[in-house]
Write a protein that holds these residues in place. Structure first.
Motif, mmCIF file in Angstrom:
data_model
loop_
_atom_site.group_PDB
_atom_site.id
_atom_site.type_symbol
_atom_site.label_atom_id
_atom_site.label_comp_id
_atom_site.label_asym_id
_atom_site.label_seq_id
_atom_site.Cartn_x
_atom_site.Cartn_y
_atom_site.Cartn_z
ATOM 1 N N THR A 1 34.702 -105.334 -2.757
ATOM 2 C CA THR A 1 33.660 -106.084 -3.481
ATOM 3 C C THR A 1 32.807 -105.129 -4.316
ATOM 4 O OG1 THR A 1 33.605 -107.677 -1.695
ATOM 5 C CG2 THR A 1 31.723 -107.695 -3.160
ATOM 6 N N TRP B 1 32.409 -105.271 -8.538
ATOM 7 C CA TRP B 1 31.152 -105.441 -9.274
ATOM 8 C C TRP B 1 30.744 -104.176 -10.014
ATOM 9 C CZ3 TRP B 1 29.685 -109.952 -10.761
ATOM 10 C CH2 TRP B 1 30.161 -111.056 -10.052
ATOM 11 N N PHE C 1 28.153 -106.689 -18.129
ATOM 12 C CA PHE C 1 27.425 -107.812 -17.516
ATOM 13 C C PHE C 1 26.303 -108.351 -18.422
ATOM 14 C CE2 PHE C 1 24.523 -109.965 -14.664
ATOM 15 C CZ PHE C 1 25.401 -110.723 -13.903
ATOM 16 N N ALA D 1 21.032 -109.333 -4.229
ATOM 17 C CA ALA D 1 21.929 -109.115 -5.365
ATOM 18 C C ALA D 1 21.158 -109.159 -6.684
ATOM 19 C CB ALA D 1 23.107 -110.082 -5.351
ATOM 20 N N GLY E 1 21.679 -107.382 -9.203
ATOM 21 C CA GLY E 1 22.547 -107.180 -10.370
ATOM 22 C C GLY E 1 21.948 -106.130 -11.292
ATOM 23 N N ASP F 1 21.631 -104.642 -3.790
ATOM 24 C CA ASP F 1 22.909 -105.005 -4.402
ATOM 25 C C ASP F 1 23.997 -104.094 -3.833
ATOM 26 O OD1 ASP F 1 23.556 -106.802 -7.160
ATOM 27 O OD2 ASP F 1 25.116 -105.371 -6.563
ATOM 28 N N ILE F 2 25.223 -104.616 -3.783
ATOM 29 C CA ILE F 2 26.349 -103.837 -3.249
ATOM 30 C C ILE F 2 26.880 -102.854 -4.290
ATOM 31 C CG2 ILE F 2 28.255 -105.373 -3.957
ATOM 32 C CD1 ILE F 2 29.426 -104.954 -1.129
ATOM 33 N N LEU G 1 22.839 -101.868 -0.867
ATOM 34 C CA LEU G 1 23.038 -102.459 0.459
ATOM 35 C C LEU G 1 23.902 -103.718 0.353
ATOM 36 C CD1 LEU G 1 22.016 -102.089 3.426
ATOM 37 C CD2 LEU G 1 20.108 -103.589 2.848
ATOM 38 N N ASP G 2 24.770 -103.883 1.323
ATOM 39 C CA ASP G 2 25.603 -105.093 1.420
ATOM 40 C C ASP G 2 24.803 -106.151 2.189
ATOM 41 O OD1 ASP G 2 27.514 -107.028 2.232
ATOM 42 O OD2 ASP G 2 29.107 -105.531 2.279
ATOM 43 N N VAL G 3 24.736 -107.369 1.660
ATOM 44 C CA VAL G 3 23.923 -108.414 2.314
ATOM 45 C C VAL G 3 24.423 -108.717 3.734
ATOM 46 C CG1 VAL G 3 25.223 -110.319 1.264
ATOM 47 C CG2 VAL G 3 22.888 -110.711 2.017
ATOM 48 N N HIS G 4 25.708 -108.467 3.999
ATOM 49 C CA HIS G 4 26.213 -108.715 5.356
ATOM 50 C C HIS G 4 25.632 -107.717 6.358
ATOM 51 C CE1 HIS G 4 29.340 -110.247 2.580
ATOM 52 N NE2 HIS G 4 29.450 -111.227 3.456
ATOM 53 N N SER H 1 20.186 -115.394 -6.864
ATOM 54 C CA SER H 1 20.456 -115.967 -8.176
ATOM 55 C C SER H 1 21.917 -115.668 -8.522
ATOM 56 C CB SER H 1 19.489 -115.328 -9.176
ATOM 57 O OG SER H 1 19.846 -115.623 -10.482
ATOM 58 N N CYS H 2 22.735 -116.688 -8.530
ATOM 59 C CA CYS H 2 24.179 -116.531 -8.791
ATOM 60 C C CYS H 2 24.768 -115.432 -7.904
ATOM 61 C CB CYS H 2 24.435 -116.227 -10.261
ATOM 62 S SG CYS H 2 23.878 -117.557 -11.325
ATOM 63 N N SER I 1 29.504 -115.019 -4.934
ATOM 64 C CA SER I 1 30.123 -113.697 -5.031
ATOM 65 C C SER I 1 30.300 -112.989 -3.708
ATOM 66 C CB SER I 1 29.262 -112.789 -5.929
ATOM 67 O OG SER I 1 28.981 -113.425 -7.142
HETATM 68 C C1 LIG Z 1 27.121 -112.852 -10.619
HETATM 69 S S1 LIG Z 1 26.265 -111.367 -10.222
HETATM 70 C C2 LIG Z 1 24.567 -111.908 -10.257
HETATM 71 C C3 LIG Z 1 23.568 -110.795 -10.446
HETATM 72 C C4 LIG Z 1 22.116 -111.244 -10.645
HETATM 73 N N1 LIG Z 1 21.618 -111.953 -9.482
HETATM 74 C C5 LIG Z 1 21.983 -112.103 -11.900
HETATM 75 O O1 LIG Z 1 21.985 -113.352 -11.776
HETATM 76 O O2 LIG Z 1 21.893 -111.536 -13.003
HETATM 77 C C6 LIG Z 1 26.607 -111.187 -8.487
HETATM 78 C C7 LIG Z 1 25.960 -109.972 -7.876
HETATM 79 O O3 LIG Z 1 26.188 -110.013 -6.459
HETATM 80 C C8 LIG Z 1 26.397 -108.684 -6.019
HETATM 81 N N2 LIG Z 1 27.071 -108.747 -4.718
HETATM 82 C C9 LIG Z 1 28.305 -109.251 -4.454
HETATM 83 N N3 LIG Z 1 28.584 -109.154 -3.139
HETATM 84 C C10 LIG Z 1 27.499 -108.588 -2.569
HETATM 85 C C11 LIG Z 1 27.187 -108.211 -1.225
HETATM 86 N N4 LIG Z 1 28.057 -108.412 -0.242
HETATM 87 N N5 LIG Z 1 25.977 -107.658 -0.971
HETATM 88 C C12 LIG Z 1 25.080 -107.450 -1.979
HETATM 89 N N6 LIG Z 1 25.331 -107.765 -3.263
HETATM 90 C C13 LIG Z 1 26.521 -108.326 -3.566
HETATM 91 C C14 LIG Z 1 27.221 -108.055 -7.148
HETATM 92 O O4 LIG Z 1 27.207 -106.654 -7.124
HETATM 93 C C15 LIG Z 1 26.525 -108.632 -8.374
HETATM 94 O O5 LIG Z 1 25.468 -107.818 -8.817
#
Ligand SMILES: C[S@@+](CC[C@H](N)C(=O)[O-])C[C@H]1O[C@@H](n2cnc3c(N)ncnc32)[C@H](O)[C@@H]1O
Length: 202
Positions: free
Chosen positions: A5, A9, A16, A47, A49, A67-68, A92-95, A110-111, A115
């Motif tokens: 993942t 990203w 992006f 996240a 982003g 964010d991951i 950091l990974d949200v898990h 937000s979105c 993911s």
């Molecule tokens: C579609 S983007 C949205 C980014 C931002 N929130 C925005 O709307 O502009 C998804 C984001 O989720 C992050 N992401 C995906 N899996 C993740 C995880 N397990 N832990 C933390 N962040 C994660 C990605 O790195 C990416 O930045």
């Protein structure tokens, strides 16, 4: 940390802002302004982003953004530094949220839950770091209940997930499955783009 993942990203980070600047950001601006205006107390933003949403945050809120992807975070850093309040960013990974239980008044996304690989487990991790009755507020796109949108989203999902998000998730159901109480779901576009307001158990 989930290396697949993270790599996905990291690869998406370069383009992006360009892709999202094509219209999505302008289109959702009024919804996002209202959505983020409810921020208060200590907030976890899951996240962050490239930090496109930071412009909508009200001033003087204490915000921890994670964010991951460190490539996403690199781009978010100047935006976080320009924010009119205390904001920190962490890779950091949200898990794997390692904050003590009950740290945050609110968690915003937000979105994001299109993911993360294991949305229910990640939402349970979010619930743990919220204070009792703390708020979860999400701006998310999801699958649809209605034909032909559900069929189209299901058809396109295998391609979408290769480079970015899953586009047919039941995020409202996942919030419930993770032990939250739903307060309100508001549709911003069909039943696909929505804001979700839920609370952790008291
Ligand atoms: C579609 S983007 C949205 C980014 C931002 N929130 C925005 O709307 O502009 C998804 C984001 O989720 C992050 N992401 C995906 N899996 C993740 C995880 N397990 N832990 C933390 N962040 C994660 C990605 O790195 C990416 O930045």
């Amino acid at each position: 940390m989930d290396a697949l993942t993270r790599r996905k990203w990291d690869r998406a980070a370069g383009a992006f802002d360009f892709i999202n600047g094509l219209g999505a950001e302008r289109r959702w601006e009024p919804v996002k302004r209202e959505f983020f205006s409810t921020m208060h107390g200590r907030v976890l933003f899951v996240a962050v982003g490239t930090g496109l949403d930071i412009r909508y945050f009200p001033p003087a809120v204490q915000i921890d953004g994670i964010d991951i992807s460190d490539k996403m975070l690199e781009r978010a850093r100047p935006r976080a530094e320009a924010y009119a309040g205390p904001m920190t960013l962490r890779h950091l990974d949200v898990h794997d949220l390692d904050y003590p239980a009950g740290t945050f008044d609110q968690v915003f996304t937000s979105c994001t839950f299109c993911s993360v690989p294991d949305p229910v487990r990640a939402l349970e991790a979010v619930r743990r770091v919220l204070k009792p009755a703390g708020e979860l507020r999400m701006f998310e796109h999801t699958g649809s209940r209605y034909f032909p949108f559900n069929a189209l989203l299901n058809l396109m999902n295998p391609i979408a997930r290769l480079t970015g998000p899953e586009i047919n998730r039941d995020t409202v159901g996942n919030v419930r499955r993770a032990g939250f109480r739903l307060v309100e779901v508001r549709h911003a576009y069909l039943d696909v783009v929505k804001t979700i307001h839920a609370v952790a158990p008291a």
